[in-house]
Design a protein around this motif. Structure first.
Motif, PDB file in Angstrom:
ATOM      1  N   TRP A 110       0.839  -1.207   0.000  1.00 26.62           N
ATOM      2  CA  TRP A 110       0.000   0.000   0.000  1.00 26.62           C
ATOM      3  C   TRP A 110       0.874   1.258   0.000  1.00 26.62           C
ATOM      4  CZ3 TRP A 110      -4.722   1.731  -0.836  1.00 26.62           C
ATOM      5  CH2 TRP A 110      -5.193   2.884  -0.183  1.00 26.62           C
ATOM      6  N   GLN A 111       1.899   1.273   0.833  1.00 21.01           N
ATOM      7  CA  GLN A 111       2.770   2.444   0.944  1.00 21.01           C
ATOM      8  C   GLN A 111       3.451   2.762  -0.382  1.00 21.01           C
ATOM      9  OE1 GLN A 111       2.670  -0.090   3.063  1.00 21.01           O
ATOM     10  NE2 GLN A 111       2.150   0.814   5.065  1.00 21.01           N
ATOM     11  N   SER A 112       3.864   1.727  -1.114  1.00 20.85           N
ATOM     12  CA  SER A 112       4.552   1.955  -2.387  1.00 20.85           C
ATOM     13  C   SER A 112       3.630   2.571  -3.431  1.00 20.85           C
ATOM     14  CB  SER A 112       5.137   0.641  -2.920  1.00 20.85           C
ATOM     15  OG  SER A 112       4.116  -0.256  -3.336  1.00 20.85           O
ATOM     16  N   LEU A 113       2.333   2.323  -3.310  1.00 20.66           N
ATOM     17  CA  LEU A 113       1.378   2.880  -4.260  1.00 20.66           C
ATOM     18  C   LEU A 113       1.049   4.340  -3.948  1.00 20.66           C
ATOM     19  CD1 LEU A 113      -1.077  -0.148  -4.574  1.00 20.66           C
ATOM     20  CD2 LEU A 113       1.002   0.342  -5.877  1.00 20.66           C
ATOM     21  N   LEU A 114       1.201   4.730  -2.693  1.00 23.09           N
ATOM     22  CA  LEU A 114       0.957   6.118  -2.275  1.00 23.09           C
ATOM     23  C   LEU A 114       2.175   7.011  -2.478  1.00 23.09           C
ATOM     24  CD1 LEU A 114      -1.676   7.312  -0.784  1.00 23.09           C
ATOM     25  CD2 LEU A 114      -1.586   4.822  -0.944  1.00 23.09           C
ATOM     26  N   GLN A 115       3.376   6.429  -2.442  1.00 24.18           N
ATOM     27  CA  GLN A 115       4.591   7.227  -2.429  1.00 24.18           C
ATOM     28  C   GLN A 115       4.740   8.165  -3.629  1.00 24.18           C
ATOM     29  OE1 GLN A 115       6.524   7.235   0.380  1.00 24.18           O
ATOM     30  NE2 GLN A 115       7.288   9.104  -0.597  1.00 24.18           N
ATOM     31  N   PRO A 116       4.416   7.733  -4.861  1.00 21.64           N
ATOM     32  CA  PRO A 116       4.530   8.673  -5.979  1.00 21.64           C
ATOM     33  C   PRO A 116       3.678   9.922  -5.793  1.00 21.64           C
ATOM     34  CG  PRO A 116       4.336   6.433  -6.802  1.00 21.64           C
ATOM     35  CD  PRO A 116       4.049   6.370  -5.329  1.00 21.64           C
ATOM     36  N   ALA A 117       2.458   9.752  -5.290  1.00 25.02           N
ATOM     37  CA  ALA A 117       1.580  10.899  -5.065  1.00 25.02           C
ATOM     38  C   ALA A 117       2.130  11.791  -3.962  1.00 25.02           C
ATOM     39  CB  ALA A 117       0.172  10.418  -4.702  1.00 25.02           C
ATOM     40  N   ILE A 118       2.672  11.179  -2.915  1.00 19.98           N
ATOM     41  CA  ILE A 118       3.272  11.953  -1.824  1.00 19.98           C
ATOM     42  C   ILE A 118       4.424  12.800  -2.357  1.00 19.98           C
ATOM     43  CG2 ILE A 118       4.595  11.779   0.323  1.00 19.98           C
ATOM     44  CD1 ILE A 118       2.944   9.235   0.939  1.00 19.98           C
ATOM     45  N   ASP A 119       5.273  12.190  -3.165  1.00 14.84           N
ATOM     46  CA  ASP A 119       6.417  12.915  -3.719  1.00 14.84           C
ATOM     47  C   ASP A 119       5.963  14.071  -4.600  1.00 14.84           C
ATOM     48  OD1 ASP A 119       8.141  11.174  -2.454  1.00 14.84           O
ATOM     49  OD2 ASP A 119       8.426   9.898  -4.215  1.00 14.84           O
ATOM     50  N   LEU A 120       4.942  13.847  -5.419  1.00 11.13           N
ATOM     51  CA  LEU A 120       4.444  14.904  -6.305  1.00 11.13           C
ATOM     52  C   LEU A 120       3.853  16.069  -5.517  1.00 11.13           C
ATOM     53  CD1 LEU A 120       2.764  12.657  -9.015  1.00 11.13           C
ATOM     54  CD2 LEU A 120       4.613  14.291  -9.436  1.00 11.13           C
ATOM     55  N   ALA A 121       3.157  15.755  -4.426  1.00 11.27           N
ATOM     56  CA  ALA A 121       2.572  16.810  -3.607  1.00 11.27           C
ATOM     57  C   ALA A 121       3.634  17.569  -2.830  1.00 11.27           C
ATOM     58  CB  ALA A 121       1.538  16.214  -2.652  1.00 11.27           C
ATOM     59  N   GLU A 122       4.616  16.843  -2.307  1.00  7.13           N
ATOM     60  CA  GLU A 122       5.624  17.443  -1.434  1.00  7.13           C
ATOM     61  C   GLU A 122       6.679  18.230  -2.219  1.00  7.13           C
ATOM     62  OE1 GLU A 122       7.207  15.885   2.744  1.00  7.13           O
ATOM     63  OE2 GLU A 122       7.845  14.629   1.069  1.00  7.13           O
ATOM     64  N   LYS A 123       7.134  17.658  -3.317  1.00  4.97           N
ATOM     65  CA  LYS A 123       8.184  18.300  -4.108  1.00  4.97           C
ATOM     66  C   LYS A 123       7.634  19.234  -5.176  1.00  4.97           C
ATOM     67  CE  LYS A 123      11.129  14.232  -3.457  1.00  4.97           C
ATOM     68  NZ  LYS A 123      11.790  13.075  -4.131  1.00  4.97           N
ATOM     69  N   GLY A 124       6.372  19.027  -5.548  1.00  5.60           N
ATOM     70  CA  GLY A 124       5.749  19.860  -6.566  1.00  5.60           C
ATOM     71  C   GLY A 124       5.947  19.298  -7.958  1.00  5.60           C
ATOM     72  N   PHE A 125       5.192  19.850  -8.899  1.00  4.36           N
ATOM     73  CA  PHE A 125       5.298  19.454 -10.301  1.00  4.36           C
ATOM     74  C   PHE A 125       4.961  20.676 -11.155  1.00  4.36           C
ATOM     75  CE2 PHE A 125       0.903  19.058  -9.159  1.00  4.36           C
ATOM     76  CZ  PHE A 125       0.194  19.454 -10.291  1.00  4.36           C
ATOM     77  N   PRO A 126       5.470  20.751 -12.379  1.00  2.56           N
ATOM     78  CA  PRO A 126       5.173  21.899 -13.244  1.00  2.56           C
ATOM     79  C   PRO A 126       3.777  21.774 -13.836  1.00  2.56           C
ATOM     80  CG  PRO A 126       6.629  20.361 -14.365  1.00  2.56           C
ATOM     81  CD  PRO A 126       6.467  19.834 -12.967  1.00  2.56           C
ATOM     82  N   ILE A 127       2.956  22.795 -13.670  1.00  2.00           N
ATOM     83  CA  ILE A 127       1.595  22.749 -14.190  1.00  2.00           C
ATOM     84  C   ILE A 127       1.582  23.035 -15.685  1.00  2.00           C
ATOM     85  CG2 ILE A 127       0.649  23.436 -11.945  1.00  2.00           C
ATOM     86  CD1 ILE A 127       0.045  26.187 -13.178  1.00  2.00           C
ATOM     87  N   THR A 128       0.533  22.591 -16.342  1.00  4.88           N
ATOM     88  CA  THR A 128       0.381  22.822 -17.776  1.00  4.88           C
ATOM     89  C   THR A 128      -0.252  24.187 -18.023  1.00  4.88           C
ATOM     90  OG1 THR A 128      -1.849  21.883 -17.872  1.00  4.88           O
ATOM     91  CG2 THR A 128       0.014  20.353 -18.116  1.00  4.88           C
ATOM     92  N   ALA A 129      -0.235  24.626 -19.274  1.00  2.00           N
ATOM     93  CA  ALA A 129      -0.865  25.900 -19.635  1.00  2.00           C
ATOM     94  C   ALA A 129      -2.368  25.855 -19.357  1.00  2.00           C
ATOM     95  CB  ALA A 129      -0.605  26.206 -21.107  1.00  2.00           C
ATOM     96  N   LYS A 130      -2.981  24.695 -19.605  1.00  2.00           N
ATOM     97  CA  LYS A 130      -4.420  24.555 -19.355  1.00  2.00           C
ATOM     98  C   LYS A 130      -4.720  24.660 -17.868  1.00  2.00           C
ATOM     99  CE  LYS A 130      -8.383  21.516 -20.122  1.00  2.00           C
ATOM    100  NZ  LYS A 130      -8.850  20.220 -20.685  1.00  2.00           N
ATOM    101  N   GLN A 131      -3.887  24.023 -17.044  1.00  2.00           N
ATOM    102  CA  GLN A 131      -4.094  24.124 -15.601  1.00  2.00           C
ATOM    103  C   GLN A 131      -3.940  25.554 -15.123  1.00  2.00           C
ATOM    104  OE1 GLN A 131      -1.287  20.996 -14.433  1.00  2.00           O
ATOM    105  NE2 GLN A 131      -2.935  20.013 -13.293  1.00  2.00           N
TER     106      GLN A 131
END
Length: 248
Positions: A110-131
């Motif tokens: 379960w933890q391994s499936l959540l970790q990518p989302a945690i990393d994206l929320a914590e470290k951030g990601f570049p938003i698209t022009a539409k977003q």
């Protein structure tokens, strides 16, 4: 980005359910329009051996909900009450649904499936022009509904490639990763939800959250020419409508 997360899970040996769970949580971070932990949904499953199943994790009405809660004294609909704000919210089902799917069919932790989302929320990601455009167009609505601020709000306009960091969401996802459904429907997260309900005149309680459970249901099955159709039963209307349409 969420699709890339799903592919990574598959390459690590995860099955389709593992990938779906990881994508669901990643979408809650990178594209909440399409998937979020405050909503719910349906899952239709067919295993390689032919086993079929369906999971109802749709939002549910709070215990205090009533037939006339969106009507004025004359019986006219106050449509905004059912569309915006805390009173419009149902008891969320996404987290319970993902946990139920994982317990029955998941293979990776379960933890391994959540970790990518945690990393994206914590470290951030570049938003698209539409977003960026969506965030800017909805700024007044976000401000009205979030007087205490929100990650999607900032003083200046958003631009493509801006980094979106959601530290509070990351903390919530960490609790879910550690405690499963109890990290959302009980404890710190549940207290935050109920506090926001009280601030915004909503009616979801701690009991509503604790009592929420996703439900496994028998799928709707029909035939169209040489094909067997497997779809979602009620409370979804689409499954029945699809099978009925294909019979006509």
């Amino acid at each position: 980005i969420a699709s890339e997360v799903g592919v990574t899970i598959l390459k690590k040996g995860g099955n389709a359910i593992d990938a779906a769970i990881a994508v669901q949580f990643a979408l809650a971070v990178v594209y909440p329009n399409a998937g979020n932990i405050g909503g719910g949904g349906f899952l239709v499953y067919r295993g390689h051996s032919g086993e079929i199943n369906s999971l109802d994790f749709r939002e549910k009405a709070p215990a205090q909900a009533s037939r006339d809660m969106y009507l004025d004294s004359a019986g006219n609909a106050i449509t905004d009450l059912s569309l915006y704000g805390s009173l419009a919210a149902g008891v969320p089902g996404s987290v319970a649904g993902m946990e139920a799917a994982h317990k029955k069919y998941g293979s990776l932790t379960w933890q391994s499936l959540l970790q990518p989302a945690i990393d994206l929320a914590e470290k951030g990601f570049p938003i698209t022009a539409k977003q960026a455009q969506e965030f800017n167009n909805n700024k007044s609505l976000f401000t009205t509904q979030n007087p205490n601020g929100a990650a999607l709000l900032k003083d200046e306009n958003w631009n493509a490639e801006d980094l979106l960091v959601q530290s509070q969401l990351a903390n919530t996802l960490k609790l879910v990763a550690e405690k499963g459904r109890d990290g959302f429907y009980k404890g710190e997260t549940a207290q935050h939800i109920v506090a926001e309900m009280k601030r915004g005149n909503g009616i979801i309680t701690l009991e509503d959250l604790a009592n929420y459970h996703a439900v496994w249901r028998n799928p709707v099955v029909g035939n169209y020419k040489a094909y067997k159709i497997i779809s979602m039963p009620p409370p979804s209307s689409g499954g029945l409508a699809l099978v009925a349409l294909l019979q006509s």
